[in-house]
Design a protein around this motif. Structure first.
Motif, PDB file in Angstrom:
ATOM      1  N   GLY A  31       3.519  13.582  34.424  1.00 33.49           N
ATOM      2  CA  GLY A  31       2.959  14.045  35.639  1.00 33.49           C
ATOM      3  C   GLY A  31       2.287  15.637  35.058  1.00 33.49           C
ATOM      4  O   GLY A  31       1.414  15.163  34.317  1.00 33.49           O
ATOM      5  N   ARG A  32       2.656  16.706  35.563  1.00 35.26           N
ATOM      6  CA  ARG A  32       2.017  17.825  35.108  1.00 35.26           C
ATOM      7  C   ARG A  32       2.817  18.509  33.724  1.00 35.26           C
ATOM      8  O   ARG A  32       2.008  19.504  33.570  1.00 35.26           O
ATOM      9  N   ARG A  33       3.888  17.743  33.402  1.00 31.42           N
ATOM     10  CA  ARG A  33       4.403  18.512  32.411  1.00 31.42           C
ATOM     11  C   ARG A  33       3.879  17.952  30.862  1.00 31.42           C
ATOM     12  O   ARG A  33       3.942  16.689  30.761  1.00 31.42           O
ATOM     13  N   HIS A  34       3.746  18.808  30.152  1.00 29.38           N
ATOM     14  CA  HIS A  34       3.443  18.441  28.668  1.00 29.38           C
ATOM     15  C   HIS A  34       4.535  18.949  27.675  1.00 29.38           C
ATOM     16  O   HIS A  34       5.013  20.070  27.815  1.00 29.38           O
ATOM     17  N   LEU A  35       4.942  18.008  26.599  1.00 27.52           N
ATOM     18  CA  LEU A  35       5.895  18.406  25.784  1.00 27.52           C
ATOM     19  C   LEU A  35       5.054  19.501  24.722  1.00 27.52           C
ATOM     20  O   LEU A  35       3.931  19.118  24.148  1.00 27.52           O
ATOM     21  N   LYS A  36       5.810  20.643  24.669  1.00 23.19           N
ATOM     22  CA  LYS A  36       5.343  21.537  23.631  1.00 23.19           C
ATOM     23  C   LYS A  36       6.235  21.929  22.341  1.00 23.19           C
ATOM     24  O   LYS A  36       7.505  22.073  22.773  1.00 23.19           O
ATOM     25  N   LEU A  37       5.999  21.763  21.188  1.00 21.69           N
ATOM     26  CA  LEU A  37       6.799  21.846  20.066  1.00 21.69           C
ATOM     27  C   LEU A  37       6.813  23.322  19.797  1.00 21.69           C
ATOM     28  O   LEU A  37       5.842  24.034  19.325  1.00 21.69           O
ATOM     29  N   ALA A  38       7.942  24.224  19.868  1.00 21.49           N
ATOM     30  CA  ALA A  38       7.591  25.710  19.444  1.00 21.49           C
ATOM     31  C   ALA A  38       8.070  25.916  17.858  1.00 21.49           C
ATOM     32  O   ALA A  38       7.148  26.348  17.316  1.00 21.49           O
ATOM     33  N   TYR A  39       9.194  25.417  17.562  1.00 23.77           N
ATOM     34  CA  TYR A  39       9.472  25.747  16.104  1.00 23.77           C
ATOM     35  C   TYR A  39      10.578  24.400  15.816  1.00 23.77           C
ATOM     36  O   TYR A  39      11.086  23.949  16.594  1.00 23.77           O
ATOM     37  N   VAL A  40      10.697  24.387  14.499  1.00 23.07           N
ATOM     38  CA  VAL A  40      11.658  23.418  13.921  1.00 23.07           C
ATOM     39  C   VAL A  40      12.311  24.040  12.762  1.00 23.07           C
ATOM     40  O   VAL A  40      11.744  24.885  11.894  1.00 23.07           O
ATOM     41  N   THR A  41      13.893  23.765  12.725  1.00 28.50           N
ATOM     42  CA  THR A  41      14.677  23.960  11.424  1.00 28.50           C
ATOM     43  C   THR A  41      15.590  23.053  11.042  1.00 28.50           C
ATOM     44  O   THR A  41      15.695  22.330  11.919  1.00 28.50           O
ATOM     45  N   GLN A  42      15.730  23.130   9.912  1.00 33.96           N
ATOM     46  CA  GLN A  42      17.073  22.181   9.311  1.00 33.96           C
ATOM     47  C   GLN A  42      18.381  22.767   9.871  1.00 33.96           C
ATOM     48  O   GLN A  42      18.513  23.761   9.027  1.00 33.96           O
ATOM     49  N   THR A  43      19.070  22.017  10.342  1.00 37.92           N
ATOM     50  CA  THR A  43      20.338  22.458  10.788  1.00 37.92           C
ATOM     51  C   THR A  43      21.594  21.867  10.268  1.00 37.92           C
ATOM     52  O   THR A  43      22.752  22.504  10.232  1.00 37.92           O
TER      53      THR A  43
END
Length: 435
Positions: free
Chosen positions: A375-387
């Protein structure tokens, strides 16, 4: 330095594995009322009043037997006694003195090591007169105990630890745990013996020979490895023997413990459904994996070899990250490369990738514009880290975690594998909403 060793030997079904479990305070050794359940010798760490030592559980010694494995089982027990610092000779206080006890006693009278004649199944301490007939074995004082209930084990252990060498003080060994897994009769024990250079596991063409999980420390090229041979894994619905079921449980426990699993496949048969299931077991439990196409020396012709190699890629596509080696446990061909592969997979399995490097990759991913929309929602990746590591887990902070689809997860996993050295290790991806 190594821990002192105490070997537990005796006729079949006198309670050796129950005794080992009682002293080690764990349920590692398989206990069953059937004869001949224990075949290989297995090692179990124990402690008594601050003195650590290793118990060696062995198969029953029978000089006269119709069991096809009898000579091999006896040889394993004799080897255990030869390498031990002290020997516990277990006899059955309920059935009394048996001809087989004389045979074992005759072997032990030749050794110069401390031998403790232990009369098991004396569940009622007031029945200690039941041990008198065992004086005739010529091994000194009989020690009445009940491995089931623990009666008499304290005094016995006091005496045993007094005889153990003090110069072999305990030392913590940092080892890579390697489980050798596969379906029955794929050649796991032959490979195990090849890798350690000593015949520790009984090898036979009878499926189900290995019933317990046995392990050995091996040092090679600066690496310390703990190799664990396991029983063949089959579907639970195909396990119709309670002893085999316990072997299945021990094998699964070995996989849970291992950092790397060597998946042994009989190349003469190709990759079967059972092989796929065993690979799933290891993948689901987060093991690093190396695939070994064993018996490669007897696969006929280049066309057949090419066919098997292609089949392995197709049927094991869900662990496509795992190195595939072509080996022969019988001749040793290709087995030298296993240690190099173990080192590479172990390093990948245990590594921690800096957050700065991960976010540089994330910047490249975002620059491609490849994302997920609904729909009107788009996935946005902010940041990533190894946990976490062992296996590596990466947490992505995003605006809408519910938008992430399996296909997009696979895309991110592929980008991670293209960028970083993740050979042979599964990876886990998690998605959390950015605050």
């Amino acid at each position: 330095m190594a821990l002192p060793l105490v070997a537990v030997v005796g006729r079949p079904n006198v309670g050796k594995s129950t005794f080992v479990n009682r002293i080690a305070q764990r349920q590692d050794a398989i206990v069953h009322e059937a004869r001949g359940v224990t075949r290989d010798r297995s090692y179990h760490r124990a402690d008594w009043n601050g003195t650590e030592f290793m118990l060696i559980d062995t198969g029953g010694i029978e000089l006269q037997t119709d069991d096809a494995f009898g000579p091999s089982i006896r040889a394993q027990a004799v080897r255990a006694a030869a390498e031990a610092d002290a020997i516990v000779f277990l006899v059955d206080g309920k059935t009394g003195l048996a001809p087989g006890d004389d045979d074992v006693a005759a072997l032990l009278r030749r050794t110069d090591k401390p031998v403790f004649l232990v009369v098991n199944k004396v569940d009622d301490p007031s029945r200690e007169e039941a041990v008198h007939e065992f004086w005739g074995l010529g091994l000194g004082q009989p020690w009445p105990v009940s491995a089931l209930h623990g009666h008499g084990t304290g005094d016995l252990l006091d005496a045993i630890v007094e005889t153990l060498p003090t110069e072999t003080a305990a030392e913590t060994v940092e080892a890579i745990d390697i489980a050798i897994i596969g379906r029955p009769n794929a050649g796991k024990s032959s490979l195990y013996n090849r890798l350690i250079g000593v015949e520790r596991a009984i090898v036979s063409d009878v499926a189900g020979t290995t019933r317990d999980a046995i392990d050995t420390i091996v040092e090679r090229d600066g690496l310390t490895l703990r190799l664990i041979d396991t029983a063949g894994l089959r579907r639970k619905s195909q396990i119709d023997d309670s002893v085999e079921y316990y072997g299945f449980v021990r094998a699964m426990r070995a996989i849970d413990q291992a950092q790397v699993a060597l998946l042994v496949i009989d190349a003469t048969l190709g990759v079967t459904d059972q092989d796929q299931r065993v690979a799933r077991f290891a993948e689901e439990r987060g093991c690093g994996i190396i695939v070994l196409l064993n018996k490669w020396d007897v696969v006929s012709g280049p066309d057949r070899k090419h066919e098997i190699a292609e089949q392995a890629g197709e049927k094991l596509g869900f662990i496509s990250y795992a190195p595939v080696l072509r080996v022969s446990a019988l001749t040793g061909a290709g087995t030298g490369r296993i240690f190099d592969a173990v080192k590479a997979v172990s390093e990948a399995y245990s590594q921690h990738i800096p957050t700065s490097q991960l976010n540089r990759l994330l910047t490249d991913i975002k620059a491609t514009g490849h994302t997920v929309s609904k729909g009107r929602r788009h996935l946005k990746l902010a940041y990533v880290t190894q946990t976490r590591s062992q296996p590596p887990e990466f947490t992505f902070f995003v605006n809408h975690p519910d938008l992430v689809e399996p296909s997009y997860e696979r895309y991110l996993e592929n980008r991670l594998r293209e960028t970083f050295n993740l050979t042979g290790t599964p990876i886990r991806l998690a998605f959390r909403k950015k605050a």
